[in-house]
Every structure is written in structure tokens, then in C-alpha cells.
Design a protein around this motif. Structure first.
Motif, PDB file in Angstrom:
ATOM      1  N   ARG A  54      -4.401  -4.216  -3.284  1.00  0.00           N
ATOM      2  CA  ARG A  54      -5.137  -4.468  -4.194  1.00  0.00           C
ATOM      3  C   ARG A  54      -5.027  -4.088  -5.175  1.00  0.00           C
ATOM      4  O   ARG A  54      -4.487  -4.623  -6.368  1.00  0.00           O
ATOM      5  N   ALA A  55      -5.088  -2.978  -5.396  1.00  0.00           N
ATOM      6  CA  ALA A  55      -5.419  -1.989  -6.190  1.00  0.00           C
ATOM      7  C   ALA A  55      -5.660  -0.628  -6.439  1.00  0.00           C
ATOM      8  O   ALA A  55      -5.493  -0.009  -4.485  1.00  0.00           O
ATOM      9  N   CYS A  80       0.494  -3.963  -9.304  1.00  0.00           N
ATOM     10  CA  CYS A  80      -0.784  -3.376  -8.302  1.00  0.00           C
ATOM     11  C   CYS A  80      -1.253  -3.018 -10.037  1.00  0.00           C
ATOM     12  O   CYS A  80      -1.271  -1.591 -10.251  1.00  0.00           O
ATOM     13  N   VAL A 108      -9.629  -3.481   1.031  1.00  0.00           N
ATOM     14  CA  VAL A 108      -7.994  -3.722   0.617  1.00  0.00           C
ATOM     15  C   VAL A 108      -7.479  -2.903  -0.617  1.00  0.00           C
ATOM     16  O   VAL A 108      -6.921  -3.777  -1.155  1.00  0.00           O
ATOM     17  N   ASP A 109      -8.715  -2.006  -0.763  1.00  0.00           N
ATOM     18  CA  ASP A 109      -7.449  -1.089  -2.201  1.00  0.00           C
ATOM     19  C   ASP A 109      -7.516  -0.085  -1.814  1.00  0.00           C
ATOM     20  O   ASP A 109      -8.096   0.421  -0.245  1.00  0.00           O
TER      21      ASP A 109
END
Length: 375
Positions: A54-55, A80, A108-109
Motif C-alpha cells: 500500500r505504501a 505507490c 500491507v506496507d
């Protein structure tokens, strides 16, 4: 005082370069190849990511780590969000710096750590914090550094930093020209695997070749009149550089050049992207800060008077977005105020190759300026 004769005296340059900065700049291509090999040996090429993060969070100290974050942010583009975790603390010492994950960081990072030393206790604490939150961790630092054990304990991925024997001395770790590519290359390989940017093996090989070619053009044995880095250093000897950038690759290169001038040459510089640079720096073209004493003042005291700075525009250009360019307006503004311009434009190639060439030339220029100034 700027000693221009030093630039064409290779033996004197070698004696003055006590930290091996020229050697670090010349070895940038070799660092890319070694770092890519280290990434492959660490298993990055065999990774099968479930998807894009995600990041991407990036942490690390010093000019090289700042450059890594800036370059990855530019290359990733809109694929991203790339967030640099800025350190806090009471001093720039390894034990005083502090990094913290943002509150939203989670499984999710992706956390990337780029450290030329790997001795910062807070980076180890950051890895532990990331492990508790389920954030994936990848670190690049020298083998045997305390950070490596923490990363292993957090089930993260460690990639050895490509270092040279002479960099084991603490005073040589400021040789940012070599450190940047040693830290950046493994992370490019990783992010290529995740699909966030394009940096396949053949592209990295071209980047290494471009760095080697630029080192041949800018090396100490090449005379100033045909050496773009020495020429630029001479032009900036008594100047306040206003670094104006245009194009995809030029922005990060310009910001890195400003940082390198401060760190390696002890010189102030300002960097901005075109066309915003024109209103942002326009007043500096005529201010007292940038204007030296009037040249027709024959009777002024030249002994007790310090040398004033004259603004000089350094225009770094790559392919402008959409074919639109503000370069003619930039030249017109500078010349209308009798301000000199230095221009650098890379040869044809990929975005990474253009970045590599601009960074290599300006790294050499910053080192030459520092050495000839006695910094």
C-alpha cells in the motif's frame, strides 16, 4: 580561496582527497554491479510478492539515505506512495537519532532501511516496531552491523551494502558518491520485483556502464577544458548556485547536487524545479546576497573586503514532460539580469541512465569544488 591550478594537477588532487571522495565517485558503476550481485545472493530475484504494498516507508540517516528516498519516490511515480521517515533527536549522532512508524502503518506496507553504518539503535527499535505491526522490513547496511541481527530476528530481509576497504574508516563514510548507489541498487531490484518501478538487470547494467562512461569523462586525469565536472566546479568557484531542474530525472539530481555542495564542498546552494523556480528565485538574481561589488568600483578595498557571491544558474535538464519546456524563459530571465548559466543535459537513454549521468557529473563537480577550495 579557490585554487584552479589544483584541478589539473592529478598528484595534488590525490593528496588533497584524504577521504577518497574522487575514488568513491569513480567507483559508482562498480558499486551498482556489486550491489546488484548482493541483491541476487540475498534472494531478491527469487521473491514472489503477493502484490504491491500500500505504501513504501524509507528510513535512514545522512545525505545518501535522503537521496535514496527522493529517487525511489520519483521512479515509483503514482504507482505507490513513498514516505520518507524523517529522524528527530537532539543531535545527528547515531545514538541520538529517533525514527517512528506512522500510526497507519501495518501489514500491507513495506519498510525500507538504508544505512551506511547500521549502528543506529533507533533503527533497530524501528524494525522491532515494524515486526509487531506486521510491516515487512528490508534493510541495506554493512555486513556485521548491529542492525543486521535485529532484521534477522524480525524475519526481515537483509542485503549487504557494497562497501570498499578504505571506507571502513569512519571519516570516509561521508563519501556519498559511492554510498548512494550501494544503498539504492538493491532496493531498486526489490521494487522491480514488486512491480512498483522498472529496474531489470539489463537496465542496471546500462546504468553501471553510464556511470563508468561519465567517470571516464570527469576523472582527475581529464583536463578542465574537456571535463564537464571540473568546468562546472570552476564556474561555481565564487558563485551562489541556483539549481534549476526540468524533466523527469533532473529534480532528484538537482536536490542531491545542492546537498552534496553543502556536505562535500561547504557551499550554499538552492534547488527548485522549473517553472516554479523562476518566481521562487527571481529576487535572488538581484539581491545583495547574490550580487558582488560593482565591477566598475576601481577604488574599493580588495584586501580587506571578502569576495562577494554572484548568483549563477545551473540548469539541469532531462526530457521535459509533454515536450513543454521553460528553459527559454529561464535563460531569458537569467541573462536579463546578467547572470551566467551553466547547463547539463544527459545523453539519450532510460530515465535511470539519465539520473545516473546527472548525479555522477554533479557529484564529481561537488568534490572538485571542495578539494580546490580546501574544504
Amino acid at each position: 580561496m579557490f585554487d584552479e591550478t589544483l584541478l589539473d594537477d592529478t598528484e595534488a588532487l590525490a593528496r588533497a582527497d584524504r577521504r577518497g571522495l574522487l575514488r568513491g565517485a569513480a567507483e559508482a558503476g562498480a558499486r551498482v554491479r556489486t550491489a546488484a550481485r548482493h541483491a541476487a545472493e540475498a534472494g531478491i530475484s527469487d521473491l514472489k510478492p503477493d502484490g504491491r504494498p500500500r505504501a513504501v516507508l524509507i528510513a535512514g540517516p545522512g545525505t545518501a539515505a535522503v537521496g535514496v528516498a527522493d529517487l525511489i519516490g520519483r521512479l515509483a511515480g503514482a504507482a505507490c506512495p513513498v514516505v520518507r521517515l524523517r529522524p528527530t533527536g537532539v543531535a545527528p549522532a547515531a545514538g541520538a537519532l529517533r525514527w517512528e512508524l506512522p500510526g497507519w502503518a501495518g501489514p500491507v506496507d513495506l519498510l525500507l532501511i538504508a544505512s551506511p553504518e547500521g549502528t543506529e539503535p533507533s533503527l533497530s527499535l524501528l524494525v522491532e516496531q515494524a515486526y509487531r505491526r506486521g510491516v515487512t522490513v528490508v534493510a541495506v547496511c554493512p555486513t556485521g552491523a548491529p542492525l543486521t541481527e535485529t532484521v534477522a530476528g524480525a524475519h526481515g530481509l537483509f542485503v549487504p551494502m557494497a562497501t570498499a576497504p578504505y571506507e571502513q574508516d569512519e571519516s570516509a563514510t561521508a563519501a556519498a558518491p559511492g554510498a548512494l548507489w550501494a544503498l539504492l541498487t538493491p532496493l531498486l531490484v526489490l521494487l522491480d520485483r514488486t512491480g512498483l518501478l522498472s529496474a531489470p538487470a539489463e537496465t542496471l547494467a546500462k546504468v553501471a556502464d553510464r556511470l563508468d562512461h561519465t567517470a571516464e569523462r570527469c576523472g582527475p586525469a581529464v583536463a578542465t577544458y574537456s571535463n564537464p565536472a571540473k568546468t562546472l566546479a570552476s564556474e561555481l568557484a565564487e558563485a551562489l548556485p541556483l539549481i534549476w531542474t526540468e524533466g523527469a530525472a533532473a529534480g532528484p539530481a538537482g536536490r542531491r547536487f545542492a546537498a552534496a555542495l553543502a556536505e562535500l564542498a561547504g557551499r550554499p546552494a538552492l534547488a527548485a524545479d522549473l517553472p516554479e523556480a523562476l518566481p521562487a528565485h527571481g529576487a535572488l538574481l538581484t539581491s545583495d546576497l547574490a550580487a558582488a561589488a560593482a565591477p566598475d568600483d576601481f577604488f574599493r578595498d580588495r584586501v580587506d573586503e571578502g569576495q562577494g557571491l554572484r548568483a549563477r544558474v545551473v540548469l539541469l535538464r532531462d526530457r521535459p514532460t509533454g515536450g513543454l519546456t521553460a528553459a527559454p524563459a529561464a535563460r531569458e530571465l537569467a541573462l536579463s539580469h546578467d547572470v551566467a548559466i551553466s547547463e547539463l543535459e544527459p545523453e539519450e537513454g532510460t530515465e535511470l541512465e539519465a539520473l545516473a549521468e546527472l548525479i555522477a557529473v554533479t557529484d564529481f563537480a561537488a568534490v572538485y569544488l571542495g578539494l580546490a577550495s580546501g574544504t
